[in-house]
Write a protein that holds these residues in place. Structure first.
Motif, PDB file in Angstrom:
ATOM      1  N   ILE A 188      -5.800  12.800   9.996  1.00  0.00           N
ATOM      2  CA  ILE A 188      -5.830  14.269  10.104  1.00  0.00           C
ATOM      3  C   ILE A 188      -5.677  14.611  11.586  1.00  0.00           C
ATOM      4  CG2 ILE A 188      -7.117  16.391   9.569  1.00  0.00           C
ATOM      5  CD1 ILE A 188      -8.990  14.593   7.827  1.00  0.00           C
ATOM      6  N   LEU A 189      -4.834  15.585  11.832  1.00  0.00           N
ATOM      7  CA  LEU A 189      -4.625  16.005  13.222  1.00  0.00           C
ATOM      8  C   LEU A 189      -4.755  17.528  13.276  1.00  0.00           C
ATOM      9  CD1 LEU A 189      -1.625  14.587  15.232  1.00  0.00           C
ATOM     10  CD2 LEU A 189      -2.186  16.999  15.307  1.00  0.00           C
ATOM     11  N   VAL A 190      -5.658  18.028  14.083  1.00  0.00           N
ATOM     12  CA  VAL A 190      -5.799  19.482  14.253  1.00  0.00           C
ATOM     13  C   VAL A 190      -4.951  19.872  15.462  1.00  0.00           C
ATOM     14  CG1 VAL A 190      -7.398  21.371  14.766  1.00  0.00           C
ATOM     15  CG2 VAL A 190      -8.126  19.498  13.267  1.00  0.00           C
ATOM     16  N   GLN A 191      -3.892  20.652  15.211  1.00  0.00           N
ATOM     17  CA  GLN A 191      -2.993  21.019  16.308  1.00  0.00           C
ATOM     18  C   GLN A 191      -3.708  21.966  17.274  1.00  0.00           C
ATOM     19  OE1 GLN A 191       0.123  19.777  16.808  1.00  0.00           O
ATOM     20  NE2 GLN A 191       0.189  20.903  18.728  1.00  0.00           N
ATOM     21  N   LEU A 192      -3.652  21.624  18.553  1.00  0.00           N
ATOM     22  CA  LEU A 192      -4.279  22.440  19.594  1.00  0.00           C
ATOM     23  C   LEU A 192      -3.177  23.173  20.365  1.00  0.00           C
ATOM     24  CD1 LEU A 192      -6.879  19.835  20.928  1.00  0.00           C
ATOM     25  CD2 LEU A 192      -7.251  21.666  19.247  1.00  0.00           C
ATOM     26  N   PRO A 193      -3.445  24.298  21.015  1.00  0.00           N
ATOM     27  CA  PRO A 193      -4.746  24.967  21.062  1.00  0.00           C
ATOM     28  C   PRO A 193      -5.031  25.758  19.786  1.00  0.00           C
ATOM     29  CG  PRO A 193      -3.093  26.240  22.272  1.00  0.00           C
ATOM     30  CD  PRO A 193      -2.411  24.989  21.798  1.00  0.00           C
ATOM     31  N   LEU A 194      -6.336  25.914  19.490  1.00  0.00           N
ATOM     32  CA  LEU A 194      -6.752  26.744  18.369  1.00  0.00           C
ATOM     33  C   LEU A 194      -6.801  28.191  18.833  1.00  0.00           C
ATOM     34  CD1 LEU A 194      -9.624  24.491  17.003  1.00  0.00           C
ATOM     35  CD2 LEU A 194      -7.490  25.052  15.819  1.00  0.00           C
ATOM     36  N   PRO A 195      -6.547  29.143  17.904  1.00  0.00           N
ATOM     37  CA  PRO A 195      -6.624  30.549  18.305  1.00  0.00           C
ATOM     38  C   PRO A 195      -8.038  30.899  18.775  1.00  0.00           C
ATOM     39  CG  PRO A 195      -5.788  30.329  16.043  1.00  0.00           C
ATOM     40  CD  PRO A 195      -6.214  28.979  16.477  1.00  0.00           C
ATOM     41  N   SER A 196      -8.108  31.744  19.757  1.00  0.00           N
ATOM     42  CA  SER A 196      -9.404  32.223  20.259  1.00  0.00           C
ATOM     43  C   SER A 196     -10.067  33.064  19.151  1.00  0.00           C
ATOM     44  CB  SER A 196      -9.106  33.035  21.512  1.00  0.00           C
ATOM     45  OG  SER A 196     -10.131  33.869  21.809  1.00  0.00           O
ATOM     46  N   PRO A 197     -11.378  33.068  18.937  1.00  0.00           N
ATOM     47  CA  PRO A 197     -12.406  32.409  19.749  1.00  0.00           C
ATOM     48  C   PRO A 197     -12.831  31.039  19.190  1.00  0.00           C
ATOM     49  CG  PRO A 197     -13.457  33.916  18.216  1.00  0.00           C
ATOM     50  CD  PRO A 197     -11.983  33.891  17.867  1.00  0.00           C
ATOM     51  N   LEU A 198     -11.981  30.380  18.396  1.00  0.00           N
ATOM     52  CA  LEU A 198     -12.397  29.107  17.802  1.00  0.00           C
ATOM     53  C   LEU A 198     -12.653  28.076  18.899  1.00  0.00           C
ATOM     54  CD1 LEU A 198      -9.921  28.927  14.803  1.00  0.00           C
ATOM     55  CD2 LEU A 198     -12.358  29.494  14.748  1.00  0.00           C
ATOM     56  N   GLU A 199     -13.693  27.296  18.697  1.00  0.00           N
ATOM     57  CA  GLU A 199     -14.089  26.316  19.713  1.00  0.00           C
ATOM     58  C   GLU A 199     -13.618  24.926  19.291  1.00  0.00           C
ATOM     59  OE1 GLU A 199     -16.650  24.310  21.938  1.00  0.00           O
ATOM     60  OE2 GLU A 199     -18.294  25.683  21.359  1.00  0.00           O
ATOM     61  N   SER A 200     -12.648  24.396  20.032  1.00  0.00           N
ATOM     62  CA  SER A 200     -11.988  23.167  19.561  1.00  0.00           C
ATOM     63  C   SER A 200     -12.962  21.986  19.458  1.00  0.00           C
ATOM     64  CB  SER A 200     -10.789  22.817  20.439  1.00  0.00           C
ATOM     65  OG  SER A 200     -11.178  22.656  21.763  1.00  0.00           O
ATOM     66  N   THR A 201     -13.887  21.843  20.400  1.00  0.00           N
ATOM     67  CA  THR A 201     -14.783  20.680  20.364  1.00  0.00           C
ATOM     68  C   THR A 201     -15.574  20.634  19.060  1.00  0.00           C
ATOM     69  OG1 THR A 201     -15.045  21.088  22.708  1.00  0.00           O
ATOM     70  CG2 THR A 201     -16.443  19.395  21.777  1.00  0.00           C
ATOM     71  N   ARG A 202     -16.102  21.806  18.651  1.00  0.00           N
ATOM     72  CA  ARG A 202     -16.901  21.866  17.412  1.00  0.00           C
ATOM     73  C   ARG A 202     -16.046  21.528  16.210  1.00  0.00           C
ATOM     74  NH1 ARG A 202     -21.334  25.753  16.920  1.00  0.00           N
ATOM     75  NH2 ARG A 202     -20.323  26.550  15.056  1.00  0.00           N
ATOM     76  N   ILE A 203     -14.821  22.062  16.186  1.00  0.00           N
ATOM     77  CA  ILE A 203     -13.965  21.868  15.013  1.00  0.00           C
ATOM     78  C   ILE A 203     -13.452  20.428  14.947  1.00  0.00           C
ATOM     79  CG2 ILE A 203     -11.713  22.557  14.045  1.00  0.00           C
ATOM     80  CD1 ILE A 203     -12.634  25.436  14.727  1.00  0.00           C
ATOM     81  N   TYR A 262       0.843  -1.206   0.000  1.00  0.00           N
ATOM     82  CA  TYR A 262       0.000   0.000   0.000  1.00  0.00           C
ATOM     83  C   TYR A 262       0.876   1.254   0.000  1.00  0.00           C
ATOM     84  CZ  TYR A 262      -3.344  -3.515   1.565  1.00  0.00           C
ATOM     85  OH  TYR A 262      -4.119  -4.636   1.658  1.00  0.00           O
ATOM     86  N   PRO A 263       0.274   2.417  -0.347  1.00  0.00           N
ATOM     87  CA  PRO A 263       1.053   3.661  -0.312  1.00  0.00           C
ATOM     88  C   PRO A 263       1.461   4.007   1.129  1.00  0.00           C
ATOM     89  CG  PRO A 263      -1.152   3.998  -1.264  1.00  0.00           C
ATOM     90  CD  PRO A 263      -1.101   2.594  -0.800  1.00  0.00           C
ATOM     91  N   ARG A 264       2.526   4.795   1.240  1.00  0.00           N
ATOM     92  CA  ARG A 264       2.982   5.190   2.581  1.00  0.00           C
ATOM     93  C   ARG A 264       1.847   5.886   3.342  1.00  0.00           C
ATOM     94  NH1 ARG A 264       7.974   8.639   3.350  1.00  0.00           N
ATOM     95  NH2 ARG A 264       7.293   9.873   1.588  1.00  0.00           N
ATOM     96  N   PRO A 265       1.616   5.507   4.609  1.00  0.00           N
ATOM     97  CA  PRO A 265       0.589   6.196   5.399  1.00  0.00           C
ATOM     98  C   PRO A 265       0.855   7.700   5.416  1.00  0.00           C
ATOM     99  CG  PRO A 265       1.429   4.287   6.589  1.00  0.00           C
ATOM    100  CD  PRO A 265       2.290   4.458   5.374  1.00  0.00           C
ATOM    101  N   CYS A 266      -0.208   8.486   5.320  1.00  0.00           N
ATOM    102  CA  CYS A 266      -0.046   9.947   5.235  1.00  0.00           C
ATOM    103  C   CYS A 266      -0.860  10.656   6.309  1.00  0.00           C
ATOM    104  CB  CYS A 266      -0.495  10.426   3.855  1.00  0.00           C
ATOM    105  SG  CYS A 266      -0.516  12.216   3.707  1.00  0.00           S
ATOM    106  N   LEU A 267      -0.186  11.451   7.113  1.00  0.00           N
ATOM    107  CA  LEU A 267      -0.859  12.270   8.133  1.00  0.00           C
ATOM    108  C   LEU A 267      -0.786  13.736   7.722  1.00  0.00           C
ATOM    109  CD1 LEU A 267      -2.139  12.490  11.050  1.00  0.00           C
ATOM    110  CD2 LEU A 267       0.162  13.014  11.832  1.00  0.00           C
ATOM    111  N   THR A 268      -1.915  14.429   7.777  1.00  0.00           N
ATOM    112  CA  THR A 268      -1.913  15.875   7.542  1.00  0.00           C
ATOM    113  C   THR A 268      -2.246  16.601   8.842  1.00  0.00           C
ATOM    114  OG1 THR A 268      -2.579  15.573   5.253  1.00  0.00           O
ATOM    115  CG2 THR A 268      -2.941  17.750   6.200  1.00  0.00           C
ATOM    116  N   ILE A 269      -1.383  17.555   9.179  1.00  0.00           N
ATOM    117  CA  ILE A 269      -1.591  18.351  10.395  1.00  0.00           C
ATOM    118  C   ILE A 269      -2.156  19.705   9.989  1.00  0.00           C
ATOM    119  CG2 ILE A 269      -0.465  19.438  12.386  1.00  0.00           C
ATOM    120  CD1 ILE A 269       1.668  17.226  12.264  1.00  0.00           C
TER     121      ILE A 269
END
Ligand code: NDP
Length: 302
Positions: A93-108, A29-36
């Motif tokens: 997919i990895l969303v790097q935390l913390p997100l800038p305010s006022p973004l709400e991490s749980t929703r995203i 298979y193709p190399r596993p790919c993670l996007t941050i």
């Protein structure tokens, strides 16, 4: 004097195994790919991202970063996540935390396809953890369970006290410890008489983000102490005038505990190793070739 739980050494062993598994997987298979997905320029986040990218490349995986501005809005992040969810070349997919305010991490975070959510932070993956059918176990709690298991620290029947109840560390860790038959007390900023509770702990875990919150007199003789905290404190003698410390007063704790994780070199490297493990697992899931046994989870008893 406490014995050191050497997270760096354990993480290297785990990474070596994952690297071999990845090489085998890549034969078909193709190399596993993670996007941050990174938003803003928080210096600590940039260091964590670079560490993960280096680890992914070294393990033979692909990595990409989508760098967004500090002013990014929810709709823009949502559009990127929707595209990555559909992208057949992206396994995780990895969303790097913390997100800038006022973004709400749980929703995203909940916009991620749960099958690509290598951090295990979507409601679906956290729910699966609670119901005993985990898919992706959040990396830091998973790394801690792995270390306890590797060092043969008894969990069944132990009283585990977790200080800090975030959805990314404290709560999932409490769920994993409960599933492993510990009796768990979860403490937070409104906990009354914290020291009276931490002194009862056979396993004491600090995940707060407050330097030296846990002092030597807050633990019982012979406890296992896991320090998750990463705090940068001023130190004129350090190369950049700052050094990393955890949430535990290390010297005082090491004099009382039986086992202790250092900062740095404890929980941090294990977290990164679990990102690798979850990325490979995400790729295996998508290609329908999940191994009967999953190295890290088996070894962690999860
Ligand atoms: P959060 O800020 O999301 O949560 C902190 C928790 O600590 C909250 O539950 C808060 O309580 C509690 N708390 C705050 N002050 C006190 C206090 N005086 N007494 C008891 N509890 C308190 O942090 P995270 O969980 O994201 O991270 C915690 C630490 O771990 C940070 O230093 C972070 O950098 C580090 N970290 C390290 C990782 C690693 O790989 N080593 C990975 C992830 C995080 P309340 O809920 O009431 O507000």
């Amino acid at each position: 004097m406490a014995n050191i739980i050497d997270g760096k050494r354990l993480a290297q062993q785990l990474t070596d195994t994952i690297t071999k598994e990845t090489a085998n997987y890549c034969k078909r298979y193709p190399r596993p790919c993670l996007t941050i997905v990174s938003s803003g320029a928080d210096p600590a986040s940039q260091i964590y991202i670079r560490t993960k990218l280096r680890a992914l490349e070294a393990a033979g995986m692909q990595s990409r970063v989508i760098q967004l501005s500090e002013q990014v809005c929810e709709a823009e992040i949502a559009a990127h996540i929707a595209r990555l969810n559909r992208d057949d070349d992206v396994d995780g997919i990895l969303v790097q935390l913390p997100l800038p305010s006022p973004l709400e991490s749980t929703r995203i975070l909940d916009l991620l396809d749960p099958k690509k959510d290598v951090d295990g932070f979507t409601a679906e993956n956290l729910g699966r953890l609670l119901t005993g059918a985990p898919r992706f176990i959040p990396c830091t709690p998973h790394g801690i369970m792995y270390a306890l298991h590797a060092y043969h620290i008894p969990v069944r029947g132990a009283h585990a006290v977790v200080v800090g109840r975030s959805a990314i560390v404290g709560k999932p860790l409490a769920a994993l410890l409960t599933a492993a038959d510990a009796t768990v007390t979860l403490c937070h900023s409104n906990t009354r008489n914290l020291a009276a509770i931490t002194r009862q702990a056979d396993i004491l875990i600090a995940a707060v983000g407050c330097p030296a919150l846990i002092t030597g007199d807050m633990m019982k003789e012979g406890a296992t102490v896991i320090d998750v905290g990463i705090n940068r404190v001023a130190d004129p003698a350090a190369p950049h005038g700052k050094r990393l410390v955890g949430d535990v007063d290390f010297e005082a704790a090491a004099a009382r505990a039986a086992w202790i994780t250092p900062v740095p070199g404890g929980v941090g490297p294990l977290t990164v190793a679990m990102v690798l493990r979850n990325t490979l697992y995400a790729a295996q899931l998508r290609h329908g070739c999940t191994p009967a046994k999953n190295t890290a989870s088996e070894a962690a008893g999860c």
